[in-house]
Design an enzyme around this catalytic site. Sequence first.
Site, PDB file in Angstrom:
ATOM      1  N   CYS A  64       2.984  -4.629   6.606  1.00 29.80           N
ATOM      2  CA  CYS A  64       3.163  -4.341   4.768  1.00 29.80           C
ATOM      3  C   CYS A  64       4.556  -3.935   4.248  1.00 29.80           C
ATOM      4  CB  CYS A  64       2.076  -3.425   5.128  1.00 29.80           C
ATOM      5  SG  CYS A  64       0.550  -4.049   6.210  1.00 29.80           S
ATOM      6  N   HIS A  86       0.909  -1.050  -0.238  1.00 35.83           N
ATOM      7  CA  HIS A  86      -0.395   0.405  -0.135  1.00 35.83           C
ATOM      8  C   HIS A  86       1.022   1.300  -0.125  1.00 35.83           C
ATOM      9  CE1 HIS A  86       0.903   0.923   4.045  1.00 35.83           C
ATOM     10  NE2 HIS A  86       0.739  -0.430   4.434  1.00 35.83           N
TER      11      HIS A  86
END
Length: 458
Positions: free
Chosen positions: A433, A412
């Site tokens: 992430c 992301h």
Amino acid sequence: MKKKPIIIGATAVLLIAAGYFGAGSYYEDKFLPNTTLDGIDISNDTVAQAKAETTAAIAQAQIQIVENGEAIHAFTPADLGVSVDNTEKLETMKAEQRGWNWPILLFREKQAQTDLSGVSVDEAALAGILAEIPLDNENRTAPVNATVVKGTDGYEITPEAAGNKVDLEQLKATILAAVVAGESEVDVAAAYQQPALTADDPVLKETVQKLDELTDTVIQYTISGQTETVPQTAIVEWLGIDENGEVSVNREGVTAYLQGLSDKYSTYSRTRDFLAADGETVQVPAGTYGWTLAVADETDNLISYVLAGKDVTVTPNYNGTGYHADGADIGTTYVEVDLSSQHMWYYKDGAVALETDIVSGHPQTPTPTGVFYIWNKEEDAVLKGYNPKTEKDYESPVEYWMPVDWTGVGIHDSSWQPAYGGEYWLTAGSNGCVNTPPGVMAELFGMISVGVPVVIHS
């Protein structure tokens, strides 16, 4: 002088006539000589006398239960509460005598048996007799059906085998028949259970022929560019017959074979050798990406192929992602994340379509290595979780979100990161992430599709 012979002759005729009519009158309501019912002599008896005599004789006769030539129990019909209603039978016999024809019937034997329909027993008493007979039926040997087995030259029939387990209903019927027939012995062997299938059963003969034909079937699987032929030895091993004598296939054997193919070819849970962007081959552990054979579903299919007896070449059902008919696994379109260099590449058809520095997980919350895949794409998402570094829950809005595993790790944009690459992850690393520069992430989001593999290695 001539009158005397005439008188003598007339007297003789009168005497014969008197004897004929007298005897005829006598036998009008009695049975003629040499008449028996159920082996009991009822000559000169009236119907009532014959009924009383036969009923008493039947009730008092002892009947032995024997097995292997030895008596194992005894009872009388009276013990069974036998009630013989043979009135109709006796009346019919009497009517058939035609009393005035008695001289003709006098020397003929007249034997009859009481019909079963005229006999009734106390069912509770009969059950009690059966319970008293020392059968030990539970420990007896049941008969074995004839069956089809695999021989050295194909399939063959193994003959049935007799047992000594008793069919209790048949034994009840045999006892009842013995009572009615006036028999003194009942052999238990006459009530042994019989095999349902014998060696001369046409169903078994047809089964042998069908089994021999089925073993010649050629079944092939094409798996990731390879061809696997189901061994005929395996088909022979799987084939058999069920309790009804019909062809069956051993499900456990088929499942084990397919599981073997899955273990051989499947990519899920498999460590992979991967040629990294720097030219080095690295080992990447398993992740969410990969496939396995759908063994349960394919078991049903393979059984149907075997029973159909037709040659077939098919691709098996599979579960998961990344199956390629040509044998490729990751393929030429994928994302590579190198944690050691903090860099990410997107390869499209074997060529680099985009690359960028990234920030991976902090040492306390590292980014997992493995082969994953993008299973969703979402815009304007809010990422929620717990940050062990701050010991607080967080909510981070992002413009582009692409999850790659089942624990919340994904790729992301990260507008809060002031820099990317280098060793920045050691101090400002993510919760696992792959943090990507916003502008690059927007571009990547527009280029990539769901299902693309993501290879994360160090």
